[in-house]
Design an enzyme around this catalytic site. Structure first.
Site, PDB file in Angstrom:
ATOM      1  N   ASP A 344      73.449  45.408 -17.427  1.00  0.00           N
ATOM      2  CA  ASP A 344      72.393  46.328 -17.824  1.00  0.00           C
ATOM      3  C   ASP A 344      71.772  45.914 -19.154  1.00  0.00           C
ATOM      4  O   ASP A 344      72.450  45.419 -20.049  1.00  0.00           O
ATOM      5  CB  ASP A 344      72.977  47.736 -17.945  1.00  0.00           C
ATOM      6  CG  ASP A 344      71.952  48.771 -18.336  1.00  0.00           C
ATOM      7  OD1 ASP A 344      71.013  48.985 -17.554  1.00  0.00           O
ATOM      8  OD2 ASP A 344      72.074  49.346 -19.431  1.00  0.00           O
ATOM      9  N   GLU A 397      69.514  42.535 -15.526  1.00  0.00           N
ATOM     10  CA  GLU A 397      68.353  43.400 -15.679  1.00  0.00           C
ATOM     11  C   GLU A 397      67.694  42.977 -16.989  1.00  0.00           C
ATOM     12  O   GLU A 397      68.087  43.406 -18.072  1.00  0.00           O
ATOM     13  CB  GLU A 397      68.756  44.879 -15.745  1.00  0.00           C
ATOM     14  CG  GLU A 397      67.536  45.788 -15.765  1.00  0.00           C
ATOM     15  CD  GLU A 397      67.692  47.014 -16.652  1.00  0.00           C
ATOM     16  OE1 GLU A 397      66.862  47.929 -16.513  1.00  0.00           O
ATOM     17  OE2 GLU A 397      68.611  47.066 -17.472  1.00  0.00           O
TER      18      GLU A 397
END
Length: 665
Positions: A344, A397
């Site tokens: 993330d 990401e």
């Protein structure tokens, strides 16, 4: 009432004479006598302090052990600034004077053995440091914790009998660059809840057969779980982590999660974990200021505190922190058979000035904005993952144009297997929100992607971030009246599945949910009793199965040979057409997309070869709640050159529709 400390400590500290209560401080503890249990060796401590230990979960934390014939648990924790550390818990009445740990040389580790402690016992570390700092801390290496908002660590045996040998033996091929990878992004707390009040979330075991059967039926190849590492605040969806080695106890025990993953594997569905090494929760009982100093976080607030999320940022330049994070990543692959790790907020790690104004960030040693230590960590993370688990994938990401995110470290890249294509997502969602009458002025929003499509190994994401915080559901992003919204959503999915790149869709999108995602509520499964919602779901199912069945739609997802525009210039009609190819080139798929609500009979499209072009998918079909315009199963090519192709077909192009034709190369 706190009882006084015993004259003789009820522990056997590493490096002490048994029972004399006067711990020595050797360079490293000796091999523990009298039975099994993980031993902290000089090599362990060297690698830990060097930043190279990737299996710390086998040595730090709490582990069952036997010492001098006494069964109990060994405890070890890193607290380099502490001058006193004790383990407290149910077994000693939470008495900070009962079971003191001993420092292990100059490693910063404190360790000791407590007899009589059994599996399932709650505990914490009492940490005291110079300056009057005292705190009771949850074990950073705990395998299990109390159900939030309680937060004590729990001793836990991680044994489990797996039944996924067949899956594990071949899983690498299922997530490879030439495989059909269709990811279903799931928030376990809200995917499906109990049918009756108070509508609790389903447990790991209760959700297992339902989720496995659903993914298999729908054709999703993998599930990606929003973070299930332990976290205190439910509303953070797991992104404010406190336990990097503990699955959240909200839904059950570690073995219950293993059962869920095992069940998915036996159904042929892989599991990707959303992992958050970019920042962590500031709760005082967790990692924050662990020994009164910035142990895990960077001491400089311009590098150690995230202004957007109110969380601490790891100190990637500290060796022990790197060992901690690398061990966390490998832990999930080792103990839980995870098939992929999605990292993330990579962009927030790469840039020192991420979300900071001038004067609010500290440049690197060369005066630049790049976080050199974080870059080195990410490269090391990918190297370690692929060295130890070459059949899994890492996914970034990363929301900027940072180069070579999914290229090997030896070539100068970050080393990820895949990268989310955030640019595609933003451009596409902006385009479908335009009134169809204006779309001809925005055709480049759809065509621009192919200028960079092969710079990375891309995943096309329509994730949870796009259906919260006032952004609305995917259904409502589509312009037009109610019918056009359903048709537009089917068209969006057709475009997504036809384009190069692996696929990711968040729960609820596949049934055209008409409200924003709420983490406290279930997906609106009741909508499936209505034809337009059932039609969208059927369309996604058929797209997934066609994507898997047709090599042309997935084999060359990240190679230029897998895609060619036929016509990307018909902006006045807002129509796109392209061809997809597989490795052999024997079978081709031509995709034609009409982004207006105007039916276009007699529309001519160039095709690469002669013969019959079978209509294999049509989002306007009646079974999807479309207007049922189509091409009666297919069309024959004519020897009339068009769009730079030697042949062409004349088709009926339905309104707001994606039509796929299959022919021979």
């Amino acid at each position: 009432m706190t009882r006084p400390a015993s004259p003789k400590p009820k522990y056997l500290p590493f490096g002490s004479e048994a029972g004399n209560g006067q711990p020595r401080q050797p360079a490293a503890p000796p091999e523990p006598p009298g039975g099994p249990g993980p031993a902290l060796t000089p090599q362990d401590l060297y690698l830990f302090n060097e930043g190279s230990h990737v299996r710390l979960y086998e040595k730090l934390g709490s582990h069952p052990a036997t010492r001098d014939g006494q069964a109990g648990y060994q405890f070890a924790v890193w607290a380099p600034n502490a001058d006193y550390v004790a383990v407290v818990g149910d077994f000693n009445g939470w008495d900070k004077g009962a079971n003191r740990l001993a420092p292990v040389g100059s490693s910063g580790v404190w360790a000791g053995f407590v007899p009589g402690v059994t599996n399932g016992t709650m505990y914490k570390y009492h940490v005291a440091a110079p300056g009057g700092f005292t705190a009771e801390k949850t074990d950073p290496f705990a395998f299990h914790c109390e159900i939030p908002p309680k937060h004590a660590a729990v001793t836990w045996d991680m044994g489990y009998e797996w039944h996924d040998d067949e899956w594990m033996a071949g899983r690498g091929k299922k997530i490879a660059q030439d495989a059909p990878v269709s990811i279903y992004e799931v928030h376990l707390g809200s995917w499906m809840r109990e049918a009756d009040p108070p509508y609790h979330s389903l447990s790991y075991r209760d959700v297992a057969p339902k989720l496995a059967a659903y993914c298999r039926d729908m054709g999703f190849t993998h599930v990606e779980f929003l973070p299930i590492t332990e976290y205190p605040f439910f509303g953070s969806w797991g992104y404010q982590t406190t336990g990097y080695f503990a699955a959240t106890s909200r839904f059950g025990t570690p073995q219950d999660l293993m059962y869920l993953i095992d069940t998915l594997h036996q159904a042929g569905v892989g599991v990707i974990l959303d992992w958050v090494p970019s920042h962590f929760a500031t709760d005082a009982w967790a990692l924050a200021k662990f020994d009164g100093t910035a142990c895990y976080e960077h001491a400089d607030p311009q590098q150690g505190f995230h202004p957007d999320w109110g969380s601490f940022i790891f100190n990637y330049g500290r060796h022990e922190v790197r060992s901690f994070l690398l061990s966390s990543a490998l832990f999930w692959l080792d103990k839980y058979h995870i098939d992929g790790i999605r990292v993330d907020a990579v962009a927030s790690m790469l840039y020192l000035n991420y979300s900071r104004k001038e004067g609010e960030w500290t440049p690197n040693r060369y005066g630049g904005q790049e976080n050199i230590e974080a870059i080195e960590f990410l490269r090391r993370f990918n190297q370690e993952v692929y060295q130890h688990y070459p059949d899994v994938q890492t996914i970034a990401e990363e929301s900027t144009s940072w180069g070579m995110v999914s290229r090997p470290t030896y070539a100068g890249g970050l080393g990820f297997g895949y990268k989310w294509d955030m640019g595609w997502m933003h451009d596409t969602l902006r385009y479908i929100a335009e009134d169809p009458i204006h779309r001809k002025y925005h055709q480049n929003d759809l065509t621009f992607r192919m200028l960079y499509a092969y710079h990375e190994n891309f995943v096309l994401p329509l994730s949870h971030d796009e259906v919260v915080h006032g952004k609305g559901p995917l259904w409502d992003k589509c312009a037009g009246d109610e019918w056009q919204k359903y048709a537009g959503l089917r068209l969006l999915f057709g475009y997504m599945w036809g384009m190069t790149g692996k696929k990711l869709l968040f729960q609820g999108g596949e049934i055209a949910q008409r409200r924003e995602w709420r983490s406290e509520e279930s997906v609106d499964w009741h909508l499936l009793q209505h034809a337009p919602h059932e039609g969208v779901q059927r369309w996604v199912r058929d797209l997934n199965h066609a994507y898997a069945a047709e090599p042309a739609l997935h084999e060359l997802d990240n190679q230029p040979g897998g895609f060619d525009w036929i016509d990307c210039a018909d902006a006045n009609a807002s129509v796109l057409s392209f061809v997809r190819r597989g490795k052999t080139g024997e079978e081709l798929i031509v995709c034609v997309l009409n982004f207006t609500p105007v039916p276009r009979p007699g529309y001519r499209v160039g095709v690469p070869s002669a013969g019959f072009w079978k209509e294999i998918l049509n989002s306007d079909a009646g079974l999807y709640w479309g207007s049922n315009l189509g091409n009666s199963g297919g069309v024959f090519a004519e020897p009339t050159a068009m769009h730079g192709q030697p042949f062409s077909v004349t088709i009926t192009l339905p309104p707001l529709a994606a039509v796929f034709f299959k022919g021979r190369g």
